[in-house]
Design a protein around this motif. Sequence first.
Motif, PDB file in Angstrom:
ATOM      1  N   TRP A 139       9.957  38.891  50.125  1.00  0.00           N
ATOM      2  CA  TRP A 139      10.804  40.005  50.665  1.00  0.00           C
ATOM      3  C   TRP A 139      10.649  41.398  49.930  1.00  0.00           C
ATOM      4  O   TRP A 139      10.568  42.241  50.642  1.00  0.00           O
ATOM      5  CB  TRP A 139      12.310  39.546  50.466  1.00  0.00           C
ATOM      6  N   CYS A 140      10.717  41.324  48.750  1.00  0.00           N
ATOM      7  CA  CYS A 140      10.456  42.452  47.728  1.00  0.00           C
ATOM      8  C   CYS A 140       9.158  42.973  48.115  1.00  0.00           C
ATOM      9  O   CYS A 140       9.000  44.354  48.172  1.00  0.00           O
ATOM     10  CB  CYS A 140      10.514  42.258  46.221  1.00  0.00           C
ATOM     11  N   GLY A 141       8.076  42.553  48.173  1.00  0.00           N
ATOM     12  CA  GLY A 141       6.756  43.167  48.541  1.00  0.00           C
ATOM     13  C   GLY A 141       6.914  43.699  49.952  1.00  0.00           C
ATOM     14  O   GLY A 141       6.222  44.831  50.225  1.00  0.00           O
ATOM     15  N   ILE A 142       7.250  43.212  51.065  1.00  0.00           N
ATOM     16  CA  ILE A 142       7.465  43.411  52.521  1.00  0.00           C
ATOM     17  C   ILE A 142       8.393  44.776  52.485  1.00  0.00           C
ATOM     18  O   ILE A 142       8.227  45.498  53.070  1.00  0.00           O
ATOM     19  CB  ILE A 142       7.852  42.334  53.265  1.00  0.00           C
ATOM     20  N   LEU A 243      -0.670  49.151  50.154  1.00  0.00           N
ATOM     21  CA  LEU A 243      -1.003  47.988  49.407  1.00  0.00           C
ATOM     22  C   LEU A 243       0.087  47.377  48.153  1.00  0.00           C
ATOM     23  O   LEU A 243       0.382  48.414  47.541  1.00  0.00           O
ATOM     24  CB  LEU A 243      -2.369  48.256  48.596  1.00  0.00           C
ATOM     25  N   VAL A 244       0.367  46.176  48.204  1.00  0.00           N
ATOM     26  CA  VAL A 244       1.465  46.022  47.375  1.00  0.00           C
ATOM     27  C   VAL A 244       0.767  44.746  46.461  1.00  0.00           C
ATOM     28  O   VAL A 244       0.219  43.736  46.857  1.00  0.00           O
ATOM     29  CB  VAL A 244       2.748  45.115  48.112  1.00  0.00           C
ATOM     30  N   GLU A 245       1.012  44.756  45.298  1.00  0.00           N
ATOM     31  CA  GLU A 245       0.507  44.042  44.224  1.00  0.00           C
ATOM     32  C   GLU A 245       1.532  43.469  43.623  1.00  0.00           C
ATOM     33  O   GLU A 245       2.446  44.198  42.919  1.00  0.00           O
ATOM     34  CB  GLU A 245      -0.091  44.850  42.996  1.00  0.00           C
ATOM     35  N   ILE A 246       1.771  42.181  43.407  1.00  0.00           N
ATOM     36  CA  ILE A 246       2.552  41.453  42.649  1.00  0.00           C
ATOM     37  C   ILE A 246       1.978  40.445  41.504  1.00  0.00           C
ATOM     38  O   ILE A 246       2.849  39.818  40.789  1.00  0.00           O
ATOM     39  CB  ILE A 246       3.332  40.560  43.411  1.00  0.00           C
ATOM     40  N   ALA A 247       0.714  40.412  41.488  1.00  0.00           N
ATOM     41  CA  ALA A 247      -0.133  39.588  40.383  1.00  0.00           C
ATOM     42  C   ALA A 247      -1.163  40.190  39.766  1.00  0.00           C
ATOM     43  O   ALA A 247      -1.633  41.221  40.245  1.00  0.00           O
ATOM     44  CB  ALA A 247      -0.342  38.220  41.048  1.00  0.00           C
ATOM     45  N   LEU A 268       0.141  52.750  47.151  1.00  0.00           N
ATOM     46  CA  LEU A 268      -0.008  51.489  46.342  1.00  0.00           C
ATOM     47  C   LEU A 268       1.473  51.338  45.608  1.00  0.00           C
ATOM     48  O   LEU A 268       2.183  52.312  44.906  1.00  0.00           O
ATOM     49  CB  LEU A 268      -1.040  51.810  45.203  1.00  0.00           C
ATOM     50  N   PHE A 269       1.898  49.922  45.867  1.00  0.00           N
ATOM     51  CA  PHE A 269       3.160  49.692  45.092  1.00  0.00           C
ATOM     52  C   PHE A 269       3.161  48.600  44.302  1.00  0.00           C
ATOM     53  O   PHE A 269       2.222  47.391  44.504  1.00  0.00           O
ATOM     54  CB  PHE A 269       4.260  49.279  46.477  1.00  0.00           C
ATOM     55  N   GLY A 270       3.771  48.241  43.242  1.00  0.00           N
ATOM     56  CA  GLY A 270       4.060  47.101  42.278  1.00  0.00           C
ATOM     57  C   GLY A 270       5.282  46.757  42.482  1.00  0.00           C
ATOM     58  O   GLY A 270       6.334  47.409  42.693  1.00  0.00           O
ATOM     59  N   VAL A 271       5.185  45.312  42.519  1.00  0.00           N
ATOM     60  CA  VAL A 271       6.679  44.420  42.591  1.00  0.00           C
ATOM     61  C   VAL A 271       6.613  43.679  41.381  1.00  0.00           C
ATOM     62  O   VAL A 271       5.760  42.797  41.340  1.00  0.00           O
ATOM     63  CB  VAL A 271       6.782  43.973  43.937  1.00  0.00           C
ATOM     64  N   ASP A 272       7.716  43.400  41.071  1.00  0.00           N
ATOM     65  CA  ASP A 272       7.937  42.557  39.755  1.00  0.00           C
ATOM     66  C   ASP A 272       9.270  41.906  40.000  1.00  0.00           C
ATOM     67  O   ASP A 272      10.403  42.665  39.721  1.00  0.00           O
ATOM     68  CB  ASP A 272       7.914  43.411  38.217  1.00  0.00           C
ATOM     69  N   THR A 273       9.592  40.516  40.266  1.00  0.00           N
ATOM     70  CA  THR A 273      10.710  40.047  40.519  1.00  0.00           C
ATOM     71  C   THR A 273      11.597  39.816  39.144  1.00  0.00           C
ATOM     72  O   THR A 273      12.655  39.662  39.464  1.00  0.00           O
ATOM     73  CB  THR A 273      10.247  38.542  41.130  1.00  0.00           C
ATOM     74  N   LEU A 274      10.866  40.019  38.085  1.00  0.00           N
ATOM     75  CA  LEU A 274      11.526  39.803  36.936  1.00  0.00           C
ATOM     76  C   LEU A 274      12.524  40.902  36.712  1.00  0.00           C
ATOM     77  O   LEU A 274      13.423  40.680  35.815  1.00  0.00           O
ATOM     78  CB  LEU A 274      10.676  39.530  35.861  1.00  0.00           C
ATOM     79  N   LYS A 275      12.197  42.018  37.425  1.00  0.00           N
ATOM     80  CA  LYS A 275      13.346  43.194  37.339  1.00  0.00           C
ATOM     81  C   LYS A 275      14.597  42.845  38.102  1.00  0.00           C
ATOM     82  O   LYS A 275      15.407  43.724  38.040  1.00  0.00           O
ATOM     83  CB  LYS A 275      12.570  44.395  37.718  1.00  0.00           C
ATOM     84  N   ARG A 276      14.891  42.007  38.681  1.00  0.00           N
ATOM     85  CA  ARG A 276      15.777  41.524  39.725  1.00  0.00           C
ATOM     86  C   ARG A 276      16.638  40.436  39.116  1.00  0.00           C
ATOM     87  O   ARG A 276      16.141  39.317  39.046  1.00  0.00           O
ATOM     88  CB  ARG A 276      15.366  41.298  40.896  1.00  0.00           C
ATOM     89  N   ASP A 277      17.692  40.738  38.403  1.00  0.00           N
ATOM     90  CA  ASP A 277      18.486  39.920  37.642  1.00  0.00           C
ATOM     91  C   ASP A 277      19.339  38.894  38.771  1.00  0.00           C
ATOM     92  O   ASP A 277      19.032  39.048  39.967  1.00  0.00           O
ATOM     93  CB  ASP A 277      19.479  40.253  36.705  1.00  0.00           C
TER      94      ASP A 277
END
Length: 332
Positions: A139-142, A243-247, A268-277
């Motif tokens: 979801w966060c990537g989309i 472009l979304v990068e998560i890894a 270009l977007f970066g997404v890190d789920t660890l930033k979402r508590d």
Amino acid sequence: MANDYLKEQVMRAMRFDAFGDPSVLKVAKVPVPTVDEKTALVRVMAASINPSDVKNVAGAMKQTTLPRIPGRDFAGVVEAGPAEWIGAEVWGTGGDVGFTRDGAHAEMIAVPVASLRRKPDILSFDEAASVGVNYIAAWCGIEAASLKAGEIVLLIGAGGGVGGAAAQIARRLGARVIGADNRKPRPDAPIQAIAEKLIIGADDLPAEVRAATAGTGGDVVLDLVGGVMFRSALKCLALRGRLVEIASTGQREVSFDLVDFYHNESRLFGVDTLKRDLTASAEVLSVLTPGFVAGDYHAAPIAETCGLGEAQEAYRKVAAGASGRVVLRPQE
């Protein structure tokens, strides 16, 4: 047994005092977490074991403090907290839980009241506990790419858990889905039924994507592999594509042709789920809930369930690339 532990104000939990392979995990009796007006106590009925949990125990997450109880994704029943929540079946996940605060691989977990969300009735505890990381990442990537109905989204690494979640979310949004992977996904992988084109083991992925899109490329490319796939992913973008990068599989540092990048007006977007508590992730679960209720979203297949006593071996299976989700049932 679990009720006895609660009465004694201790509980069983998987805990590690040093980083290493799964052998550092031990079943321990620890105090039941204390709660206040802003905190609720949840009896954990199910908690999945994610690859990131394995990496966490191995010491790959720099923010983790020790000793620590791991476990990001969970589903359970509220034992203590606001009166209106007592007995409620809830689910949760978070980039802090299991890292900077004790996680869900225990009989009980303390969570912020603000993070409490009711589990969709359509999901069992096991299923609800296996949703979190995959769907939050997808979801966060989309969302980062602002994918719209009618747009083409390319999922690189489409056969995995995040790829399956992303395919289902994209379909519900009305987007066109193309999948790519280096090996054929399982027959029950969502991408099999959703993708209008599934590209397996491509020698020239950008060429195959353009052939499948009348030469345009993807409006959005969700690269779930990263690192070794970055340059190819970038070349798959349509004009003004995102472009979304998560890894970062295989390598952390990447390079690309900057002139081509700005001529294409790429994003270009970066997404890190660890930033979402826990609380931030709960907001995403609220957004996702209607999709589960409607039957548009499904939990990944569960390969195995186990009790705390078998958790160490279960971690090893996840580390080895278990097919399907591995779910821990702390009350057994």
